[in-house]
Design a protein around this motif. Structure first.
Motif, PDB file in Angstrom:
ATOM      1  N   LYS A 195       0.835  -1.206   0.000  1.00 31.81           N
ATOM      2  CA  LYS A 195       0.000   0.000   0.000  1.00 31.81           C
ATOM      3  C   LYS A 195       0.872   1.258   0.000  1.00 31.81           C
ATOM      4  O   LYS A 195       0.574   2.235  -0.689  1.00 31.81           O
ATOM      5  CB  LYS A 195      -0.912  -0.015   1.225  1.00 31.81           C
TER       6      LYS A 195
ATOM      7  N   SER B 160      -1.726   4.323  -5.457  1.00 33.34           N
ATOM      8  CA  SER B 160      -2.879   4.539  -6.328  1.00 33.34           C
ATOM      9  C   SER B 160      -3.363   3.264  -7.004  1.00 33.34           C
ATOM     10  O   SER B 160      -4.273   3.310  -7.826  1.00 33.34           O
ATOM     11  CB  SER B 160      -2.551   5.604  -7.378  1.00 33.34           C
TER      12      SER B 160
ATOM     13  N   SER C 188      -5.145  -0.539  -7.395  1.00 29.66           N
ATOM     14  CA  SER C 188      -6.441  -1.061  -6.951  1.00 29.66           C
ATOM     15  C   SER C 188      -6.300  -1.858  -5.659  1.00 29.66           C
ATOM     16  O   SER C 188      -7.202  -1.847  -4.818  1.00 29.66           O
ATOM     17  CB  SER C 188      -7.067  -1.919  -8.046  1.00 29.66           C
TER      18      SER C 188
ATOM     19  N   SER D 108      -4.169  -1.194  -3.306  1.00 23.24           N
ATOM     20  CA  SER D 108      -3.975  -0.197  -2.251  1.00 23.24           C
ATOM     21  C   SER D 108      -5.299   0.344  -1.743  1.00 23.24           C
ATOM     22  O   SER D 108      -5.462   0.578  -0.544  1.00 23.24           O
ATOM     23  CB  SER D 108      -3.102   0.939  -2.774  1.00 23.24           C
ATOM     24  N   VAL D 109      -6.258   0.540  -2.641  1.00 24.35           N
ATOM     25  CA  VAL D 109      -7.585   1.020  -2.234  1.00 24.35           C
ATOM     26  C   VAL D 109      -8.232   0.008  -1.298  1.00 24.35           C
ATOM     27  O   VAL D 109      -8.827   0.368  -0.288  1.00 24.35           O
ATOM     28  CB  VAL D 109      -8.473   1.289  -3.472  1.00 24.35           C
ATOM     29  N   LYS D 110      -8.091  -1.275  -1.621  1.00 28.68           N
ATOM     30  CA  LYS D 110      -8.666  -2.326  -0.778  1.00 28.68           C
ATOM     31  C   LYS D 110      -7.981  -2.410   0.580  1.00 28.68           C
ATOM     32  O   LYS D 110      -8.540  -2.932   1.528  1.00 28.68           O
ATOM     33  CB  LYS D 110      -8.566  -3.677  -1.483  1.00 28.68           C
TER      34      LYS D 110
ATOM     35  N   LYS E 108      -6.938   0.217   2.395  1.00 26.18           N
ATOM     36  CA  LYS E 108      -7.108   1.424   3.213  1.00 26.18           C
ATOM     37  C   LYS E 108      -7.664   1.028   4.574  1.00 26.18           C
ATOM     38  O   LYS E 108      -8.520   0.173   4.688  1.00 26.18           O
ATOM     39  CB  LYS E 108      -8.026   2.423   2.526  1.00 26.18           C
TER      40      LYS E 108
ATOM     41  N   ASP F 283      -6.712   5.746   7.788  1.00 29.59           N
ATOM     42  CA  ASP F 283      -6.522   6.483   6.542  1.00 29.59           C
ATOM     43  C   ASP F 283      -7.705   7.396   6.227  1.00 29.59           C
ATOM     44  O   ASP F 283      -7.539   8.427   5.578  1.00 29.59           O
ATOM     45  CB  ASP F 283      -6.336   5.519   5.362  1.00 29.59           C
ATOM     46  N   LEU F 284      -8.899   7.004   6.662  1.00 27.58           N
ATOM     47  CA  LEU F 284     -10.120   7.697   6.241  1.00 27.58           C
ATOM     48  C   LEU F 284     -10.847   8.456   7.349  1.00 27.58           C
ATOM     49  O   LEU F 284     -11.757   9.226   7.072  1.00 27.58           O
ATOM     50  CB  LEU F 284     -11.097   6.681   5.634  1.00 27.58           C
TER      51      LEU F 284
ATOM     52  N   ALA G 224     -14.128   7.022  -0.677  1.00 32.78           N
ATOM     53  CA  ALA G 224     -12.838   6.416  -1.019  1.00 32.78           C
ATOM     54  C   ALA G 224     -13.005   5.248  -1.997  1.00 32.78           C
ATOM     55  O   ALA G 224     -12.052   4.527  -2.277  1.00 32.78           O
ATOM     56  CB  ALA G 224     -12.140   5.947   0.255  1.00 32.78           C
ATOM     57  N   ASN G 225     -14.217   5.056  -2.488  1.00 28.76           N
ATOM     58  CA  ASN G 225     -14.524   3.988  -3.458  1.00 28.76           C
ATOM     59  C   ASN G 225     -14.345   2.582  -2.894  1.00 28.76           C
ATOM     60  O   ASN G 225     -13.983   1.666  -3.609  1.00 28.76           O
ATOM     61  CB  ASN G 225     -13.693   4.135  -4.728  1.00 28.76           C
ATOM     62  N   ILE G 226     -14.607   2.443  -1.616  1.00 27.06           N
ATOM     63  CA  ILE G 226     -14.520   1.127  -0.981  1.00 27.06           C
ATOM     64  C   ILE G 226     -15.925   0.569  -0.909  1.00 27.06           C
ATOM     65  O   ILE G 226     -16.841   1.226  -0.451  1.00 27.06           O
ATOM     66  CB  ILE G 226     -13.855   1.240   0.389  1.00 27.06           C
TER      67      ILE G 226
END
Length: 174
Positions: free
Chosen positions: A35, A40, A42, A44-46, A48, A52-53, A171-173
């Protein structure tokens, strides 16, 4: 036919994968490293985490358990989060959502005389800061809530952040 090197290319791919995995284990290269070095991607998004948020610091709407509800409502409006974290002696003792306030007002009680302690939901659900955001979303869905308190490893009763469903979805999760 013996003219195309099909088995040797497959063997090379398998050997390359084995070397990559062995190197990762030897260097102790884990998910969090991936991560960090591929922020950036895909994967890494999973990966998070709540940390982080989450909303943190002065943006957390903390209130004292003895605060009157009119003052609490002003703080909730100002924070624009729809939730208040209730504390006593710097420890989280409850949470008040905008839904809690609506339900109390529907009961025709004298809202002005109530304190946060009377309305709050005691012992709010709290997650560790390093939990994956996808896991946090799953908890929210199963509990039918839109917000979680976040704590560090040492002290579950001390909120260091708030994770909302909006933070996760932005965050598109999924």
């Amino acid at each position: 036919h013996g003219i195309v090197p099909t088995s040797s290319t497959t063997a090379q791919l398998a050997m390359g994968d084995a070397l990559a995995i062995a190197s990762m284990k030897y260097k102790k290269f884990g998910k969090l490293d991936f991560k960090k070095y591929h922020p950036s991607g895909s994967l890494s998004v999973k990966l998070k985490t709540a940390e982080d948020l989450m909303v943190k610091g002065k943006n957390i709407p903390f209130i004292n358990q003895n605060l009157d509800m009119n003052s609490a409502l002003r703080i909730m409006r100002k924070s624009n989060m729809g939730v208040l974290i209730v504390r006593s002696n710097n420890k989280t003792v409850g949470i008040i959502s905008d839904g809690d306030i609506k339900r109390i007002k529907d009961k025709n009680t004298d809202f002005k005389k109530l304190t946060a302690k009377k309305i709050m939901t005691k012992n709010p659900i709290s997650i560790k800061k390093d939990i994956l955001a996808a896991q946090a979303l799953s908890i929210m869905n199963s509990k039918k809530i839109t917000c979680l308190c976040v704590h560090n490893e040492k002290n579950k009763n001390k909120t260091i952040g708030i994770l909302t469903i909006h933070n996760i979805l932005n965050a598109n999760i999924r």
